[in-house]
Design a protein around this motif. Sequence first.
Motif, PDB file in Angstrom:
ATOM      1  N   GLU A   1       0.822  -1.207   0.000  1.00 34.48           N
ATOM      2  CA  GLU A   1       0.000   0.000   0.000  1.00 34.48           C
ATOM      3  C   GLU A   1       0.859   1.262   0.000  1.00 34.48           C
ATOM      4  O   GLU A   1       0.536   2.232  -0.677  1.00 34.48           O
ATOM      5  N   ILE A   2       1.953   1.232   0.753  1.00 38.16           N
ATOM      6  CA  ILE A   2       2.862   2.390   0.770  1.00 38.16           C
ATOM      7  C   ILE A   2       3.427   2.627  -0.620  1.00 38.16           C
ATOM      8  O   ILE A   2       3.498   3.765  -1.103  1.00 38.16           O
ATOM      9  N   PHE A   3       3.836   1.547  -1.276  1.00 37.59           N
ATOM     10  CA  PHE A   3       4.381   1.694  -2.633  1.00 37.59           C
ATOM     11  C   PHE A   3       3.315   2.247  -3.585  1.00 37.59           C
ATOM     12  O   PHE A   3       3.583   3.141  -4.399  1.00 37.59           O
ATOM     13  N   MET A   4       2.111   1.697  -3.499  1.00 36.29           N
ATOM     14  CA  MET A   4       1.044   2.131  -4.400  1.00 36.29           C
ATOM     15  C   MET A   4       0.725   3.615  -4.231  1.00 36.29           C
ATOM     16  O   MET A   4       0.526   4.343  -5.210  1.00 36.29           O
ATOM     17  N   LEU A   5       0.688   4.073  -2.996  1.00 31.11           N
ATOM     18  CA  LEU A   5       0.292   5.452  -2.733  1.00 31.11           C
ATOM     19  C   LEU A   5       1.420   6.452  -2.959  1.00 31.11           C
ATOM     20  O   LEU A   5       1.175   7.600  -3.325  1.00 31.11           O
ATOM     21  N   PHE A   6       2.670   6.011  -2.738  1.00 36.41           N
ATOM     22  CA  PHE A   6       3.781   6.962  -2.765  1.00 36.41           C
ATOM     23  C   PHE A   6       4.668   6.853  -4.000  1.00 36.41           C
ATOM     24  O   PHE A   6       5.614   7.623  -4.131  1.00 36.41           O
ATOM     25  N   HIS A   7       4.359   5.906  -4.908  1.00 29.60           N
ATOM     26  CA  HIS A   7       5.252   5.780  -6.069  1.00 29.60           C
ATOM     27  C   HIS A   7       5.088   6.949  -7.043  1.00 29.60           C
ATOM     28  O   HIS A   7       5.980   7.218  -7.853  1.00 29.60           O
ATOM     29  N   LEU A   8       3.964   7.647  -6.977  1.00 33.95           N
ATOM     30  CA  LEU A   8       3.784   8.866  -7.765  1.00 33.95           C
ATOM     31  C   LEU A   8       3.989  10.076  -6.871  1.00 33.95           C
ATOM     32  O   LEU A   8       3.435  10.160  -5.777  1.00 33.95           O
ATOM     33  N   LYS A   9       4.769  11.020  -7.356  1.00 33.19           N
ATOM     34  CA  LYS A   9       5.048  12.212  -6.543  1.00 33.19           C
ATOM     35  C   LYS A   9       3.798  13.063  -6.390  1.00 33.19           C
ATOM     36  O   LYS A   9       3.482  13.547  -5.298  1.00 33.19           O
ATOM     37  N   ASN A  10       3.091  13.279  -7.470  1.00 36.35           N
ATOM     38  CA  ASN A  10       1.862  14.071  -7.448  1.00 36.35           C
ATOM     39  C   ASN A  10       0.723  13.241  -8.037  1.00 36.35           C
ATOM     40  O   ASN A  10       0.286  13.470  -9.158  1.00 36.35           O
ATOM     41  N   GLY A  11       0.296  12.258  -7.283  1.00 40.85           N
ATOM     42  CA  GLY A  11      -0.744  11.368  -7.782  1.00 40.85           C
ATOM     43  C   GLY A  11      -2.137  11.956  -7.712  1.00 40.85           C
ATOM     44  O   GLY A  11      -3.069  11.413  -8.313  1.00 40.85           O
ATOM     45  N   LEU A  12      -2.285  13.065  -6.987  1.00 37.27           N
ATOM     46  CA  LEU A  12      -3.609  13.671  -6.849  1.00 37.27           C
ATOM     47  C   LEU A  12      -3.479  15.179  -6.909  1.00 37.27           C
ATOM     48  O   LEU A  12      -2.607  15.773  -6.271  1.00 37.27           O
ATOM     49  N   GLU A  13      -4.350  15.796  -7.688  1.00 37.36           N
ATOM     50  CA  GLU A  13      -4.446  17.255  -7.747  1.00 37.36           C
ATOM     51  C   GLU A  13      -5.803  17.664  -7.193  1.00 37.36           C
ATOM     52  O   GLU A  13      -6.822  17.027  -7.471  1.00 37.36           O
ATOM     53  N   ALA A  14      -5.826  18.732  -6.404  1.00 37.84           N
ATOM     54  CA  ALA A  14      -7.083  19.197  -5.807  1.00 37.84           C
ATOM     55  C   ALA A  14      -7.119  20.714  -5.800  1.00 37.84           C
ATOM     56  O   ALA A  14      -6.080  21.375  -5.702  1.00 37.84           O
ATOM     57  N   GLU A  15      -8.335  21.239  -5.914  1.00 41.04           N
ATOM     58  CA  GLU A  15      -8.519  22.691  -5.915  1.00 41.04           C
ATOM     59  C   GLU A  15      -9.887  23.029  -5.317  1.00 41.04           C
ATOM     60  O   GLU A  15     -10.882  22.374  -5.616  1.00 41.04           O
ATOM     61  N   ARG A  16      -9.907  24.037  -4.465  1.00 37.50           N
ATOM     62  CA  ARG A  16     -11.161  24.524  -3.895  1.00 37.50           C
ATOM     63  C   ARG A  16     -11.656  25.706  -4.724  1.00 37.50           C
ATOM     64  O   ARG A  16     -10.927  26.663  -4.963  1.00 37.50           O
TER      65      ARG A  16
END
Length: 440
Positions: free
Chosen positions: A48-63
Amino acid sequence: MKSLYLNTRFYAALFVVMTVFVIGFFVPIFYYVAFILLVVFVLIVSVEIFMLFHLKNGLEAERIIPDRFSNGDENEVQINLESKYGFNVEVKIIDELPFQFQERDFSILDHISKNNKKKINYYVTPKERGIYDFGTLNIYISTLTKAISKRYKYSQNQNIAVYPSFLNLRKHELLASKTALLPNGIKRTRKIGQSSEFEQIKEYVLGDDLRHVNWKATAKKQHLMVNHYQEEKAQNVYLLIDKGRTMKMPFDGMTLLDYAINASLMLANIAVKKQDKAGLWTFEKKTDVFIKADNKLLQIRRIVEALYHIETDFRESDYQYVLTDSIKKIQKRSLLILFTNFETLDALKRQLPYLRALAKKHVLLTIIFENTLLNDISSRKINSTKDIYIQTIASKFVHEKQLIIQELQMHGIKTVYTKPADLSVNLLNKYLEIKQLEII
């Protein structure tokens, strides 16, 4: 900024493994079971750590927030998410709301599909005007067992101004139309102007004044025809807002002053739409804001800005000053809508001479607020002697409100007795009624 967070499931799984190890101390076979569980647990967490952290910017968010909020109304806030992960993730959004909302545990749980975008909306209802500061937007993502989370932190500090209620202006414009059905079963009848300026001859319909039957046209057409006259326009409508201490009383989180401000903006907009001239006068010890009645396009903007910047320390209001100042400021006969609140008959009688003097020169409409809390107490079921005393006192104040209304009406002062939440609709009804009676 990204961080690793251990969730409740992580500690729960770790507790199970430790418990099996303890049992294995007494029953050796369980030691091997515990060891296997620990290896499996470590492997799953590592994956799970590898899956979540292998991408530096795996998620973009904006309010996304609007330019301004509407006080007392539901306002939409939008969160835009874009996932670059090749698998589905669970999302927990913790948005740092302005302190005015007093939300300590605000969060949103959702999910987003692989390589997908998503919009998540939520609504907030401000209860006071001013500047609201949104803080950091925190996004926690997890997958598989959800034992761990990766936090994305977006420092989106945003300021937004909360203005008097403007979201409902369109709704009240529709209510003010000739065919709109108003609450409480009241239907607006067709408005036939009573001024001497002739408009046209039309076929009679139910609701037309029979005094305006045009007999010559009727004989010619072989059915009833009536004369229609233009509705009188360009009448002065002044919104007088008492900023005194009686307007500090809160209902459902908003002060009476803010209810009055919201209703004032609504009625000013309706008055200008009907080609009347809307003006604003706020006072306490002295005049704070005075905007001369007008129906130009920029008038509503002036009123909005003035209402937004209203500040008060809620001192005792001086109605004698209002009376003397009105002689200089308002020469033409006008409709004066006074937003105030009297809780006792004695409080009214101190100001009654000044109100009567205003009513002699102008049409004075006084807004009196119903104390809904006292009404609830007076109608509550009695369970003890203490409840009898409390209910008796509450009933006395409720009755005193009725005496206040009677006293005002006895001296020819029109009133609107309303719950704070119903102020806008009840005020609109009364304004349309006064327009129809043409007493300005």
